[in-house]
Write a protein that holds these residues in place. Structure first.
Motif, PDB file in Angstrom:
ATOM      1  N   UNK A   1       0.842  -1.209   0.000  1.00 18.24           N
ATOM      2  CA  UNK A   1       0.000   0.000   0.000  1.00 18.24           C
ATOM      3  C   UNK A   1       0.873   1.253   0.000  1.00 18.24           C
ATOM      4  N   UNK A   2       1.894   1.269   0.865  1.00 18.73           N
ATOM      5  CA  UNK A   2       2.719   2.488   0.928  1.00 18.73           C
ATOM      6  C   UNK A   2       3.541   2.643  -0.364  1.00 18.73           C
ATOM      7  N   UNK A   3       4.007   1.538  -0.947  1.00 15.82           N
ATOM      8  CA  UNK A   3       4.743   1.628  -2.217  1.00 15.82           C
ATOM      9  C   UNK A   3       3.876   2.274  -3.307  1.00 15.82           C
TER      10      UNK A   3
ATOM     11  N   UNK B   1      -8.657   6.411   5.048  1.00 14.48           N
ATOM     12  CA  UNK B   1      -8.449   5.076   5.612  1.00 14.48           C
ATOM     13  C   UNK B   1      -9.538   4.123   5.128  1.00 14.48           C
ATOM     14  N   UNK B   2     -10.786   4.600   5.143  1.00 16.22           N
ATOM     15  CA  UNK B   2     -11.910   3.750   4.709  1.00 16.22           C
ATOM     16  C   UNK B   2     -11.739   3.317   3.247  1.00 16.22           C
ATOM     17  N   UNK B   3     -11.338   4.272   2.384  1.00 16.33           N
ATOM     18  CA  UNK B   3     -11.085   3.954   0.967  1.00 16.33           C
ATOM     19  C   UNK B   3     -10.052   2.842   0.843  1.00 16.33           C
ATOM     20  N   UNK B   4      -8.947   2.987   1.561  1.00 17.51           N
ATOM     21  CA  UNK B   4      -7.837   2.033   1.433  1.00 17.51           C
ATOM     22  C   UNK B   4      -8.238   0.665   1.974  1.00 17.51           C
ATOM     23  N   UNK B   5      -9.011   0.665   3.072  1.00 17.95           N
ATOM     24  CA  UNK B   5      -9.495  -0.600   3.643  1.00 17.95           C
ATOM     25  C   UNK B   5     -10.340  -1.337   2.603  1.00 17.95           C
ATOM     26  N   UNK B   6     -11.236  -0.587   1.965  1.00 22.78           N
ATOM     27  CA  UNK B   6     -12.118  -1.195   0.958  1.00 22.78           C
ATOM     28  C   UNK B   6     -11.301  -1.658  -0.259  1.00 22.78           C
ATOM     29  N   UNK B   7     -10.383  -0.783  -0.704  1.00 22.05           N
ATOM     30  CA  UNK B   7      -9.633  -1.083  -1.931  1.00 22.05           C
ATOM     31  C   UNK B   7      -8.737  -2.314  -1.798  1.00 22.05           C
ATOM     32  N   UNK B   8      -8.084  -2.448  -0.621  1.00 27.16           N
ATOM     33  CA  UNK B   8      -7.107  -3.530  -0.480  1.00 27.16           C
ATOM     34  C   UNK B   8      -7.650  -4.715   0.334  1.00 27.16           C
TER      35      UNK B   8
ATOM     36  N   UNK C   1      -3.383  -2.262   9.299  1.00 29.66           N
ATOM     37  CA  UNK C   1      -2.475  -2.342   8.158  1.00 29.66           C
ATOM     38  C   UNK C   1      -2.427  -1.013   7.400  1.00 29.66           C
ATOM     39  N   UNK C   2      -3.599  -0.433   7.201  1.00 28.98           N
ATOM     40  CA  UNK C   2      -3.687   0.852   6.496  1.00 28.98           C
ATOM     41  C   UNK C   2      -2.943   1.940   7.273  1.00 28.98           C
TER      42      UNK C   2
ATOM     43  N   UNK D   1      -9.218  15.689   9.092  1.00 25.62           N
ATOM     44  CA  UNK D   1      -9.527  15.738   7.664  1.00 25.62           C
ATOM     45  C   UNK D   1      -8.903  14.590   6.894  1.00 25.62           C
ATOM     46  N   UNK D   2      -7.734  14.107   7.335  1.00 29.19           N
ATOM     47  CA  UNK D   2      -7.091  13.007   6.610  1.00 29.19           C
ATOM     48  C   UNK D   2      -5.609  13.256   6.408  1.00 29.19           C
TER      49      UNK D   2
END
Lengths: 251, 251
Positions: B5-7, B27-34, B40-41, B60-61
């Motif tokens: 994910x970080x790469x 975070x929610x986007x990344x959880x769903x995407x991966x 982990x996110x 805000x993120x």
């Protein structure tokens, strides 16, 4: 509380009470001395690790990082001998004398990244030759140097061979009719990428200098961009300057 | 998994898909995407924060760090105008134009630390005057500069007054009979001390350059040591070099 412990140790490292290579008090010592839990002690030690001051060597304990920085003197490229007695002494003090150098060279033909292409005045799609070198001292990787040249001017030269060029790539460029008469150095300071950290065997808290040198011919054509990644814990970068002319001084 | 994910995010920052100031996927986007857990996110995002690439701005993120580096050009001290058209263009490109500078100056009489005393050729117990300056641009602290002078030569001069010296401290030294004709620059790259991180408002993954300049008179007497702490995310350090004389080239 953990800050009080790390502050105390940091002070001892700074003033030499704990010199390079010395072992820090053990976790058990610190727990007893400060009357705190293991978690607090570990937090204090890990702060020092992240600042690059201390190296964990399990199971033996924590040690003050050893630094024996090598002088990186970009001006040596155009002028081997320093101008001044001060630089002479400084270089001698930090010389790599007795340490064994080694390097690995590979040559590739690439479409360089935009920042390199821009500095070489290459159009999109134009190719460059790149000489990539890793240099070691006593088996430790010291720095990574990638030198880019417009392919059309070096295509049939020694620069394309993955071997050391005793008289230097700059001399080869000069023989090809592209003698560099000046250079512009840019130095950026940042954390390494994971790839750099891996290739240079960098521990935590080890930032790098990213040195970009662009060399120009007398008519202003850029003929070489050399990118060097210099681990901060292994180098001191040094320049000499000379006063030019009477002017309003800048403080 | 977190490295994957970080790469991916690092690559998007490097190639400009995610430009400076852009918001990263949540975070929610990344959880769903991966299809991974929140832990982990967070690990992936915190790796980017520690590399100094990303700034967390809760709630805000995460945002790509903005960099607008200022050119730090030590040679400007002895020569205001660049030698070459290339440096001229480079300085213009990175100029602080439109940003509002401010500085705070204080003067103290100190027994300098051993590394400073050594460079000034001071004996143990000999005193130095130090002018300490913090410089801001648009309210952001940009760098810290401490200039040391042997007390016996500046005792009765303007250098002792905590005010800006329009013509420059170097000119004052020259008027006192100690004109500097050359200087030696040393650049070290390291993580900031907690004190530096506090004074310069440095986030995680923000290393500094530690620049030590020693100025010498024609007969080799060191009369000034200027120490500047330069946050890597706010500066590019730049030098011009000129070719000196035909010689065996160094690659």
């Amino acid at each position: 509380m953990y800050q009080q412990i790390s502050d105390g140790l940091r002070q001892k490292i700074a003033d030499g009470t704990l010199p390079a290579g010395a072992q820090l008090p053990t976790e058990a010592d610190l727990i007893a001395q400060f009357g705190v839990g293991r978690g607090t002690v570990r937090q204090a030690l890990s702060a020092l690790v992240n600042e690059g001051l201390v190296v964990p060597m399990r199971p033996r304990g924590y040690f003050v990082k050893e630094r024996q920085p090598m002088v990186f003197r970009p001006q040596a490229e155009f002028r081997k001998r320093p101008y001044s007695a001060e630089m002479d002494a400084f270089v001698t003090e930090h010389s790599a004398e007795g340490r064994k150098p080694r390097q690995l060279i590979e040559v590739a033909i690439v479409e360089p990244a935009p920042d390199i292409a821009k500095r070489l005045h290459l159009e999109a799609g134009e190719l460059a030759a790149v000489r990539r070198r890793i240099r070691w001292l006593d088996g430790e990787p010291f720095n990574v140097n990638d030198s880019y040249f417009p392919l059309d001017i070096v295509r049939d030269s020694e620069i394309m061979r993955p071997e050391d060029i005793t008289r230097g790539a700059n001399e080869v460029l000069a023989e090809l009719g592209y003698r560099q008469v000046r250079a512009l150095d840019e130095l950026y300071v940042r954390m390494p990428t994971p790839d750099e950290a891996h290739r240079l065997e960098l521990g935590p808290g080890s930032p790098v200098a990213y040195h970009v040198c662009t060399g120009f011919t007398a008519d202003g054509r850029p003929v070489r961009v050399a990118v060097t990644v210099l681990p901060g814990d292994r180098h001191v970068i040094s320049y000499e300057r000379q006063w030019e002319q009477p002017q309003d001084g800048a403080e």
